[in-house]
Design an enzyme around this catalytic site. Structure first.
Site, PDB file in Angstrom:
ATOM      1  N   SER A 111      78.021  52.554  31.502  1.00  0.00           N
ATOM      2  CA  SER A 111      77.488  53.870  31.863  1.00  0.00           C
ATOM      3  C   SER A 111      75.968  53.844  31.846  1.00  0.00           C
ATOM      4  O   SER A 111      75.336  52.859  31.466  1.00  0.00           O
ATOM      5  CB  SER A 111      77.995  54.936  30.869  1.00  0.00           C
ATOM      6  OG  SER A 111      77.327  54.807  29.619  1.00  0.00           O
ATOM      7  N   SER A 141      74.029  55.756  29.959  1.00  0.00           N
ATOM      8  CA  SER A 141      73.535  56.462  28.781  1.00  0.00           C
ATOM      9  C   SER A 141      72.386  55.754  28.083  1.00  0.00           C
ATOM     10  O   SER A 141      71.655  56.380  27.307  1.00  0.00           O
ATOM     11  CB  SER A 141      74.675  56.677  27.779  1.00  0.00           C
ATOM     12  OG  SER A 141      75.073  55.453  27.189  1.00  0.00           O
ATOM     13  N   LYS A 167      74.815  52.753  21.594  1.00  0.00           N
ATOM     14  CA  LYS A 167      73.744  53.744  21.455  1.00  0.00           C
ATOM     15  C   LYS A 167      72.654  53.155  20.560  1.00  0.00           C
ATOM     16  O   LYS A 167      72.763  52.045  20.052  1.00  0.00           O
ATOM     17  CB  LYS A 167      74.259  55.050  20.822  1.00  0.00           C
ATOM     18  CG  LYS A 167      75.445  55.693  21.526  1.00  0.00           C
ATOM     19  CD  LYS A 167      75.107  56.242  22.892  1.00  0.00           C
ATOM     20  CE  LYS A 167      76.346  56.870  23.553  1.00  0.00           C
ATOM     21  NZ  LYS A 167      76.096  57.260  24.951  1.00  0.00           N
ATOM     22  N   SER A 171      73.797  61.395  27.999  1.00  0.00           N
ATOM     23  CA  SER A 171      74.376  60.568  26.943  1.00  0.00           C
ATOM     24  C   SER A 171      75.273  61.413  26.055  1.00  0.00           C
ATOM     25  O   SER A 171      74.838  62.424  25.492  1.00  0.00           O
ATOM     26  CB  SER A 171      73.279  59.919  26.103  1.00  0.00           C
ATOM     27  OG  SER A 171      73.833  59.229  25.005  1.00  0.00           O
TER      28      SER A 171
END
Length: 264
Positions: A72, A74, A129, A217
């Site tokens: 993704s 994010s 993350k 995100s």
């Protein structure tokens, strides 16, 4: 994913047991009957050939480094869709495959580390993350500004993000450098969006994580069951990009300039 780890562990154990049982018992019986080498059962032959390979892959993937594909946007602008990265599996302690139980404590995440983990609300998948809050920190997010223990972070404007390929759709985003203590890094943010505002006190044994693409995100700001990442859900520390292509078999675009880049 859990299913891949499970299959790898089962195949490794199964081929190892078959090979060991044949070596200890059945091979001797065949020899006592005057059996020839080519009478070895096909299953034993395959087990003897594949067990060492499977065992090496299992050990490397579980305790040294695991490959991971960024799915993704994010973590843009630092990680792009199509980046293949390596994750250090021993940075935060050695963990068993499948159940992720820590067996040897080595280190703990530092502020700014990019980590791969199993989110508490989606334990079957791995997410990635950046660690913003450590245990005991009070993290705030207001007006696209992060604060840690009441101290707002500072931001340096770089300009407007210029993306290409799968990143082309983020061209309108502002590109900033966030002065996270000990780990300054680039982030993206919209010009008129404030996503996931609030304040959170990080409990012991947990971390607060956010994506670098702040308006795109799904991170600790938006998790509803718990805003925090439990320590036992950590998988490892992302440290290197080893390939970039949009398709699994590089059928899409290929960016050789990203190969070998360290993840900051």
């Amino acid at each position: 994913m859990v299913w891949f780890e499970t299959i790898l562990v089962v195949l490794t154990v199964l081929t190892g047991v078959i090979w060991l049982l044949d070596k200890l018992f059945f091979a001797k019986r065949r020899a006592a009957r005057g059996g020839l080498l080519d009478e070895e059962p096909v299953l034993v032959d395959y087990s003897r050939a594949f067990f060492p390979v499977l065992a090496i892959v299992l050990v490397l993937r579980s305790f040294v480094a695991e490959p991971y594909k960024i799915p993704s946007s994010s973590m843009m602008p630092n990680l792009l869709i199509g980046d293949f990265i390596l994750v250090n599996k021993f940075a935060y302690g050695l963990r068993l495959p499948i159940n992720n139980q820590k067996v040897v404590a080595i280190g703990e995440p530092k502020r700014g580390d990019v980590v791969v983990f199993k989110p508490p609300h989606d334990p079957q998948n791995n997410w990635i993350k950046r660690v913003i809050g450590l245990p005991g920190d009070r993290i705030g997010f207001q007006g696209n500004t992060v604060s840690i223990n009441g101290q707002a972070l500072t931001y340096q404007t770089i300009g407007t993000y210029s993306g290409r390929g799968v990143a082309f759709g983020m061209d309108s985003a502002a590109l900033l450098e966030e002065q996270l203590p000990g780990r300054p890094h680039q982030i993206l943010e919209g010009l008129d969006r404030h996503v996931g505002e609030g304040e959170w006190l990080v409990p012991a044994g947990h971390y607060f994580v956010m994506g670098d693409n702040r308006d795109n995100s799904e991170d600790g700001r938006l998790w509803t069951q718990s805003h925090f990442l439990p320590e036992e859900n950590l998988r490892g520390k992302a440290f290197l990009i080893w390939l970039n292509c949009e398709g699994w078999f590089c059928k899409g675009s290929f960016d050789a300039s990203r190969i070998g880049n360290r993840i900051q």
